[in-house]
Design a protein around this motif. Structure first.
Motif, PDB file in Angstrom:
ATOM      1  N   ILE A  61      23.580  11.512  79.606  1.00  0.00           N
ATOM      2  CA  ILE A  61      23.151  11.220  78.234  1.00  0.00           C
ATOM      3  C   ILE A  61      23.838  12.161  77.255  1.00  0.00           C
ATOM      4  CG2 ILE A  61      21.173  11.298  76.660  1.00  0.00           C
ATOM      5  CD1 ILE A  61      19.447  10.307  79.006  1.00  0.00           C
ATOM      6  N   LYS A  62      23.910  13.421  77.600  1.00  0.00           N
ATOM      7  CA  LYS A  62      24.582  14.389  76.716  1.00  0.00           C
ATOM      8  C   LYS A  62      26.073  14.109  76.626  1.00  0.00           C
ATOM      9  CE  LYS A  62      21.211  18.084  77.481  1.00  0.00           C
ATOM     10  NZ  LYS A  62      20.962  19.429  78.077  1.00  0.00           N
ATOM     11  N   VAL A 122      22.695   4.464  82.275  1.00  0.00           N
ATOM     12  CA  VAL A 122      22.655   5.106  80.961  1.00  0.00           C
ATOM     13  C   VAL A 122      23.449   4.292  79.940  1.00  0.00           C
ATOM     14  CG1 VAL A 122      23.429   7.136  79.659  1.00  0.00           C
ATOM     15  CG2 VAL A 122      22.253   7.425  81.852  1.00  0.00           C
ATOM     16  N   ARG A 175      16.993   7.445  77.756  1.00  0.00           N
ATOM     17  CA  ARG A 175      16.108   8.488  78.287  1.00  0.00           C
ATOM     18  C   ARG A 175      14.952   7.890  79.077  1.00  0.00           C
ATOM     19  NH1 ARG A 175      15.805  11.635  72.578  1.00  0.00           N
ATOM     20  NH2 ARG A 175      15.544   9.439  71.980  1.00  0.00           N
ATOM     21  N   VAL A 189      17.317  13.324  87.741  1.00  0.00           N
ATOM     22  CA  VAL A 189      16.948  13.554  86.338  1.00  0.00           C
ATOM     23  C   VAL A 189      17.983  14.455  85.673  1.00  0.00           C
ATOM     24  CG1 VAL A 189      15.293  14.680  84.814  1.00  0.00           C
ATOM     25  CG2 VAL A 189      14.478  13.167  86.622  1.00  0.00           C
ATOM     26  N   ALA A 190      18.390  15.499  86.357  1.00  0.00           N
ATOM     27  CA  ALA A 190      19.391  16.415  85.807  1.00  0.00           C
ATOM     28  C   ALA A 190      20.717  15.696  85.589  1.00  0.00           C
ATOM     29  CB  ALA A 190      19.577  17.609  86.744  1.00  0.00           C
ATOM     30  N   TYR A 191      21.084  14.826  86.526  1.00  0.00           N
ATOM     31  CA  TYR A 191      22.336  14.082  86.381  1.00  0.00           C
ATOM     32  C   TYR A 191      22.257  13.106  85.211  1.00  0.00           C
ATOM     33  CZ  TYR A 191      26.340  11.149  87.455  1.00  0.00           C
ATOM     34  OH  TYR A 191      27.524  10.457  87.372  1.00  0.00           O
ATOM     35  N   ILE A 192      21.143  12.402  85.101  1.00  0.00           N
ATOM     36  CA  ILE A 192      20.966  11.449  84.003  1.00  0.00           C
ATOM     37  C   ILE A 192      20.996  12.171  82.661  1.00  0.00           C
ATOM     38  CG2 ILE A 192      19.293   9.897  82.915  1.00  0.00           C
ATOM     39  CD1 ILE A 192      18.434   9.115  85.820  1.00  0.00           C
ATOM     40  N   ASP A 193      20.344  13.333  82.596  1.00  0.00           N
ATOM     41  CA  ASP A 193      20.344  14.117  81.364  1.00  0.00           C
ATOM     42  C   ASP A 193      21.766  14.539  80.998  1.00  0.00           C
ATOM     43  OD1 ASP A 193      18.850  15.617  79.248  1.00  0.00           O
ATOM     44  OD2 ASP A 193      19.747  17.340  80.260  1.00  0.00           O
ATOM     45  N   ALA A 194      22.560  14.918  82.008  1.00  0.00           N
ATOM     46  CA  ALA A 194      23.946  15.307  81.746  1.00  0.00           C
ATOM     47  C   ALA A 194      24.756  14.108  81.251  1.00  0.00           C
ATOM     48  CB  ALA A 194      24.580  15.888  83.011  1.00  0.00           C
ATOM     49  N   GLU A 206      14.817   8.647  82.822  1.00  0.00           N
ATOM     50  CA  GLU A 206      14.200   9.867  83.332  1.00  0.00           C
ATOM     51  C   GLU A 206      12.747   9.594  83.730  1.00  0.00           C
ATOM     52  OE1 GLU A 206      14.785  12.682  80.206  1.00  0.00           O
ATOM     53  OE2 GLU A 206      16.931  12.942  80.631  1.00  0.00           O
ATOM     54  N   ASP A 263      23.582   5.400  88.318  1.00  0.00           N
ATOM     55  CA  ASP A 263      22.772   6.020  87.270  1.00  0.00           C
ATOM     56  C   ASP A 263      23.582   6.147  85.978  1.00  0.00           C
ATOM     57  OD1 ASP A 263      20.441   6.269  88.717  1.00  0.00           O
ATOM     58  OD2 ASP A 263      20.844   8.316  89.372  1.00  0.00           O
TER      59      ASP A 263
END
Length: 319
Positions: free
Chosen positions: A305-306, A255, A266, A298-303, A269, A251
């Motif tokens: 991305i940040k 990204v 994104r 989703v939480a891991y991907i969001d992290a 997600e 994942d």
């Protein structure tokens, strides 16, 4: 988006004690002999179990590490030659294609899958070139670049994508049709490219011998079928844990590669939402699965991305 193989470890059943007391010729008060026999049997099983576990562990830890040409990390793999990985994937490809109804006859969709796949590989090349420029002593490159092939499979029911060692990447029509944007397709293929360049299949094959040995040792120590089954459960749980870690690592690659190819990361997600809906809430508990639950991913991907875009994802990317 990966496969695991279940393994069985058969062991002989423990011999049953004679049910007819008349057949037991030992003195009534000679219990020390029985206890001694039982203790000796356990000691023998213990020695055999330790020998099996030690052999499996030593065989794994003494296996020489091999340099990953993409990441620069030294890894324990079953095949140190990337050419062997490529040949293994090519040999397994016909069976995998046949299992999913053959290649898709949708020419336009097949071309789109291939075009997006190559665009992601070009992005990987740019990323490696940037790293090599920043580190003049580095020589990171993609040894699988010419071997990569992207195939849309005709399977209309199985929502899945997967990769074989060496660069064979597949996505089923069932998943392809569920995707809403080309960016989501890029996220799926980028994730599978991550499996290949991280050599996840190769590393799992190297670990498999270790897990088989440890499970076999536990089964021998217990001395009965129940112990063998428990050993198999423990081995499977460990193997699945490594599978989940590989999924999250891929994942992370998804990204990076979607962005390098000009897509909005994104979009991944959205892929997780689609996978969650396809599962229909029927997925097993995460500790019994090779994949983290889509909601957790989703939480891991969001992290991720940040981490890569602390000031926000740039504008103007493909959706």
């Amino acid at each position: 988006m990966s496969r695991t193989t279940s393994m069985r470890f058969p062991f002989p059943q423990q011999q049953r004690r004679a049910a007819n007391y008349g057949q037991d010729r030992r003195p009534m008060f000679g219990g020390s002999r029985g206890r001694g026999g039982s203790g000796s049997s356990f000691k023998i099983r213990l020695l055999i179990a330790l020998a099996i576990a030690a052999f499996a562990f030593i065989s794994y830890v003494t296996k020489p590490g091999d340099l990953n040409e993409v990441t620069g990390e030294v890894e324990k793999v079953a095949m140190a030659d990337e050419g062997d990985e490529i040949q293994l994937g090519l040999q397994a490809k016909p069976e995998m294609v046949s299992m999913h109804g053959g290649p898709s006859r949708n020419v336009a969709a097949q071309q789109q899958v291939q075009q997006v796949g190559w665009r992601l590989l070009e992005g990987l090349d740019r990323q490696l070139d940037e790293y090599n420029k920043a580190h003049p002593d580095a020589n990171r490159h993609n040894p699988y670049e010419k071997a990569f092939q992207f195939t849309l499979l005709a399977d209309p029911k199985t929502v899945n994508a997967f990769a074989l060692p060496g660069g064979q990447v597949f996505i089923t029509e069932a998943l392809y049709r569920a995707l809403e944007t080309e960016g989501q397709l890029a996220g799926v293929l980028g994730h599978e490219i991550g499996h290949v360049i991280s050599r996840h299949g190769n590393k799992q094959m190297a670990r498999q011998g270790l897990f088989q040995g440890l499970a076999g040792a536990i089964g021998v120590l217990g001395g009965n079928q129940q112990s063998a089954q428990m050993a198999q459960m423990v081995s499977s749980a460990i193997f699945m844990k490594y599978g989940r870690e590989a999924e999250l690592e891929s994942d992370d690659w998804g990204v990076k590669l979607t962005y390098q190819a000009g897509y909005d990361p994104r979009a991944m997600e959205g892929v997780m939402r689609i996978l969650d809906e396809a599962a229909g809430g029927a997925s097993p508990p995460e500790f019994l699965s090779t994949h983290p639950k889509p909601a957790n991913r989703v939480a891991y991907i969001d992290a991720a991305i940040k981490k890569y875009f602390p000031d926000g994802v740039p504008d103007g990317l493909r959706q």
